[in-house]
Design a protein around this motif. Structure first.
Motif, mmCIF file in Angstrom:
data_model
loop_
_atom_site.group_PDB
_atom_site.id
_atom_site.type_symbol
_atom_site.label_atom_id
_atom_site.label_comp_id
_atom_site.label_asym_id
_atom_site.label_seq_id
_atom_site.Cartn_x
_atom_site.Cartn_y
_atom_site.Cartn_z
ATOM 1 N N ALA A 1 -8.074 7.469 40.468
ATOM 2 C CA ALA A 1 -7.307 7.719 41.698
ATOM 3 C C ALA A 1 -8.328 8.538 43.017
ATOM 4 C CB ALA A 1 -6.249 8.691 41.131
ATOM 5 N N ALA A 2 -9.182 9.481 42.502
ATOM 6 C CA ALA A 2 -10.154 10.268 43.287
ATOM 7 C C ALA A 2 -11.069 9.049 43.926
ATOM 8 C CB ALA A 2 -10.506 11.218 42.580
ATOM 9 N N ARG A 3 -11.624 8.117 43.148
ATOM 10 C CA ARG A 3 -12.249 7.292 43.912
ATOM 11 C C ARG A 3 -11.645 6.470 44.765
ATOM 12 N NH1 ARG A 3 -17.569 6.967 41.809
ATOM 13 N NH2 ARG A 3 -18.090 7.783 40.069
ATOM 14 N N PHE A 4 -10.368 5.922 44.590
ATOM 15 C CA PHE A 4 -9.604 5.326 45.403
ATOM 16 C C PHE A 4 -9.196 6.234 46.736
ATOM 17 C CE2 PHE A 4 -7.208 2.751 41.974
ATOM 18 C CZ PHE A 4 -8.406 1.788 41.740
ATOM 19 N N GLY A 5 -9.178 7.440 46.376
ATOM 20 C CA GLY A 5 -8.832 8.144 47.695
ATOM 21 C C GLY A 5 -10.053 8.255 48.802
ATOM 22 N N ARG A 6 -11.323 8.206 47.919
ATOM 23 C CA ARG A 6 -12.260 8.523 48.852
ATOM 24 C C ARG A 6 -13.136 7.273 49.532
ATOM 25 N NH1 ARG A 6 -13.947 11.941 44.253
ATOM 26 N NH2 ARG A 6 -15.260 10.391 43.568
ATOM 27 N N SER A 7 -12.848 6.044 48.426
ATOM 28 C CA SER A 7 -13.651 4.747 48.992
ATOM 29 C C SER A 7 -12.696 3.648 49.154
ATOM 30 C CB SER A 7 -14.702 4.349 47.957
ATOM 31 O OG SER A 7 -15.628 5.702 47.923
ATOM 32 N N GLY A 8 -11.467 4.072 48.776
ATOM 33 C CA GLY A 8 -10.558 2.688 48.831
ATOM 34 C C GLY A 8 -10.467 1.885 47.430
ATOM 35 N N PRO A 9 -9.436 0.965 47.378
ATOM 36 C CA PRO A 9 -9.407 0.451 45.916
ATOM 37 C C PRO A 9 -10.108 -0.786 45.811
ATOM 38 C CG PRO A 9 -7.623 -0.227 47.632
ATOM 39 C CD PRO A 9 -8.226 0.771 48.239
ATOM 40 N N ALA A 10 -10.985 -1.291 46.880
ATOM 41 C CA ALA A 10 -11.871 -2.070 46.459
ATOM 42 C C ALA A 10 -13.297 -1.723 46.251
ATOM 43 C CB ALA A 10 -12.198 -3.129 47.831
ATOM 44 N N ASP A 11 -13.540 -0.357 46.051
ATOM 45 C CA ASP A 11 -14.885 0.092 45.736
ATOM 46 C C ASP A 11 -14.990 -0.482 44.216
ATOM 47 O OD1 ASP A 11 -17.051 2.053 46.051
ATOM 48 O OD2 ASP A 11 -15.953 2.932 44.417
ATOM 49 N N GLY A 12 -16.179 -0.701 43.917
ATOM 50 C CA GLY A 12 -16.756 -1.280 42.688
ATOM 51 C C GLY A 12 -16.506 -0.231 41.601
ATOM 52 N N GLU A 13 -17.116 1.127 41.996
ATOM 53 C CA GLU A 13 -17.099 2.302 40.686
ATOM 54 C C GLU A 13 -15.728 2.637 40.770
ATOM 55 O OE1 GLU A 13 -19.995 4.895 42.152
ATOM 56 O OE2 GLU A 13 -21.583 3.690 41.887
ATOM 57 N N ALA A 14 -14.743 2.695 41.685
ATOM 58 C CA ALA A 14 -13.434 3.010 41.353
ATOM 59 C C ALA A 14 -12.763 1.899 40.442
ATOM 60 C CB ALA A 14 -12.578 2.913 42.779
ATOM 61 N N LEU A 15 -12.991 0.727 40.751
ATOM 62 C CA LEU A 15 -12.277 -0.394 39.702
ATOM 63 C C LEU A 15 -12.906 -0.153 38.343
ATOM 64 C CD1 LEU A 15 -10.830 -2.970 39.230
ATOM 65 C CD2 LEU A 15 -12.839 -4.172 39.937
ATOM 66 N N ALA A 16 -14.200 0.169 38.212
ATOM 67 C CA ALA A 16 -14.991 0.477 36.820
ATOM 68 C C ALA A 16 -14.197 1.665 36.130
ATOM 69 C CB ALA A 16 -16.395 0.683 36.902
ATOM 70 N N ALA A 17 -13.937 2.552 36.891
ATOM 71 C CA ALA A 17 -13.210 3.855 36.443
ATOM 72 C C ALA A 17 -11.830 3.187 35.682
ATOM 73 C CB ALA A 17 -13.221 5.122 37.178
ATOM 74 N N LEU A 18 -11.279 2.461 36.803
ATOM 75 C CA LEU A 18 -9.809 2.040 36.039
ATOM 76 C C LEU A 18 -9.857 1.220 35.035
ATOM 77 C CD1 LEU A 18 -6.826 1.887 36.831
ATOM 78 C CD2 LEU A 18 -7.218 0.242 38.317
ATOM 79 N N LYS A 19 -10.782 0.445 34.854
ATOM 80 C CA LYS A 19 -10.763 -0.507 33.741
ATOM 81 C C LYS A 19 -11.118 0.311 32.443
ATOM 82 C CE LYS A 19 -12.553 -4.610 35.894
ATOM 83 N NZ LYS A 19 -13.677 -5.565 36.344
ATOM 84 N N ARG A 20 -12.019 1.593 32.674
ATOM 85 C CA ARG A 20 -12.160 2.337 31.388
ATOM 86 C C ARG A 20 -10.837 3.068 31.132
ATOM 87 N NH1 ARG A 20 -17.501 4.240 34.766
ATOM 88 N NH2 ARG A 20 -18.825 2.816 34.008
ATOM 89 N N ALA A 21 -10.061 3.358 32.201
ATOM 90 C CA ALA A 21 -8.684 3.855 31.822
ATOM 91 C C ALA A 21 -7.870 2.820 30.933
ATOM 92 C CB ALA A 21 -8.095 4.304 33.099
ATOM 93 N N HIS A 22 -7.920 1.758 31.311
ATOM 94 C CA HIS A 22 -7.330 0.591 30.744
ATOM 95 C C HIS A 22 -7.553 0.484 29.605
ATOM 96 C CE1 HIS A 22 -4.709 -2.970 31.659
ATOM 97 N NE2 HIS A 22 -4.803 -3.152 30.337
ATOM 98 N N TYR A 23 -9.018 0.459 29.178
ATOM 99 C CA TYR A 23 -9.454 0.462 27.776
ATOM 100 C C TYR A 23 -9.102 1.417 27.071
ATOM 101 C CZ TYR A 23 -12.848 0.737 23.868
ATOM 102 O OH TYR A 23 -13.332 0.970 22.557
#
Length: 418
Positions: free
Chosen positions: A346-368
């Motif tokens: 969520a913090a990375r989304f706030g800084r860079s937007g939902p298309a940011d690759g590192e934000a998506l990587a953090a979300l995938k780790r949360a999902h795992y």
């Protein structure tokens, strides 16, 4: 790809040391992000001029260049001060003439026109260690060349197997990242290898520079589509285990912070903030030793310092949330890890937007971690679903969560009327 073995022990003859042998035997052509790859192995090189000639030839070839260096660093016993890579037969008394000056290696790689990466799994004797520590902090050891790896003390007995960092790095390269593109992010792979290797207190991590497209992602070639896979009939498929401790791009470009800072001289009035990479080896060592509470306490202290100096919305503070998330996963607390990874995403989304690759990587780790959170999964599912609904192309993962929520509701036992 050039594999340079700086092993001074004459008793090994022409055989490479175990670390070099492990790299050579791992089919390293797959490691380089190029269609056609040449691999040149230089075990037990006789003399610095011979090693330099190979380096110059490799540097003159266009395309990505990976130089993997193993062996020992020395300084001459007389007129010391200049680091040398020991070659066959080198001793502190002779290395000035028989070893390869580290500066020669750097100057040669600086002349390469394409992307270049210098990976190192080295050891340094007691005389060379202060030069390694100072050079790692000041960047002098890299000389402007992207440099990643470790330097360890000389072991009392020559190792019979490859160093733990190289073993972990080879495994990371052979596994790849199923959620990344065709090229691997070098700082992420480096941190993943450090995490798995559990460096000791005397290990000097090396991380300097921003490499270009050098390391190939073998997992990308096997993946038909970049979107999340649809849910099979039997339920949601688990995501792959996450890569660990990925720093934001804002901290890697254009001048990444060195792993170890230079000597600051007299103490300033305000205490400096320790960099994450200064504290990380000790934290990881504690976690790998099973001292999870100690590791979590050290990470929390690092986070508090970052919060005070940079603020709660800063990338520096966000990095510590990710460290704590991975420590929770290592301790087996997957529900807490999922919560922290969601906070980081969520913090990375706030800084860079939902298309940011590192934000998506953090979300995938949360999902795992959510998929392994047991009876806490239902509680965490709504927040995780809300994040996936913000991600372009996240419909597949969102569908997994909705299926979980629906299944949980259907399995709730009916209320008995009294």
């Amino acid at each position: 790809m050039l594999l340079l073995d700086g092993t001074p022990d004459r008793r090994r003859g022409v055989l490479p040391n175990p670390t070099a042998h492990a790299v050579a035997g791992a089919h390293p052509r797959r490691f380089l992000a190029a269609d056609a790859v040449d691999v040149v192995q230089l075990p037990a090189v006789e003399g610095p001029q011979s090693a330099l000639a190979y380096l110059q030839h490799a540097a003159a070839v266009p395309g990505p260049l990976l130089v993997w260096v193993t062996g020992r660093l020395m300084v001459p016993a007389r007129r010391g001060g200049e680091l040398h890579l020991a070659l066959s037969g080198s001793t502190p008394a002779t290395v000035r003439y028989t070893g390869l000056p580290w500066a020669w290696l750097l100057r040669t790689l600086q002349a390469h026109a394409g992307p270049v990466l210098l990976m190192a799994d080295l050891e340094a004797d007691a005389a060379a260690r202060p030069h390694v520590v100072n050079g790692a902090g000041s960047g002098e050891l890299a000389g402007g060349v992207p440099l990643f790896g470790v330097v360890n003390p000389v072991p009392p007995v020559p190792a019979r197997e490859a160093g733990p960092y190289t073993r972990a790095l080879i495994e990371a390269l052979q596994t790849g990242d199923p959620h990344a593109g065709p090229v691997l992010d070098v700082p992420t792979v480096h941190r993943r290898a450090l995490l798995a290797a559990g460096p000791g207190p005397d290990t000097v991590p090396l991380q300097w520079g921003a490499p270009g497209p050098v390391l190939a992602n073998v997992a990308a070639a096997a993946r038909p589509h970049p979107q999340p896979e649809p849910r099979p009939a039997g339920g949601p498929a688990p995501l792959q285990p996450p890569a660990s401790l990925q720093p934001p791009a804002s901290l890697r470009q254009p001048e990444p912070a060195p792993v170890r800072p230079p000597d600051p001289g007299p103490a300033p009035a305000a205490a400096p903030v320790p960099a994450q990479d200064d504290l990380l080896p000790g934290i990881l060592a504690a976690a790998h030793a099973g001292r999870h509470n100690e590791a979590a306490a050290m990470a929390a202290a690092g986070e508090q310092q970052a919060l005070r100096h940079y603020g709660p919305d800063s990338p520096e503070a966000g990095l510590w949330v990710e460290v704590r998330a991975d420590l929770a996963r290592m301790a087996g607390d997957h529900s807490r890890a999922a919560e922290l990874w969601m906070t980081a995403a969520a913090a990375r989304f706030g800084r860079s937007g939902p298309a940011d690759g590192e934000a998506l990587a953090a979300l995938k780790r949360a999902h795992y971690c959510w998929q392994h959170s047991g009876d806490q999964a239902h509680r965490l599912a709504p927040d995780l679903l809300a994040l996936w609904e913000r991600v372009p192309g996240g419909e597949g993962a969102a569908g997994h969560i909705r299926a979980h929520l629906q299944g949980a509701e259907e399995n709730v036992p009916p209320t008995v009327a009294r």
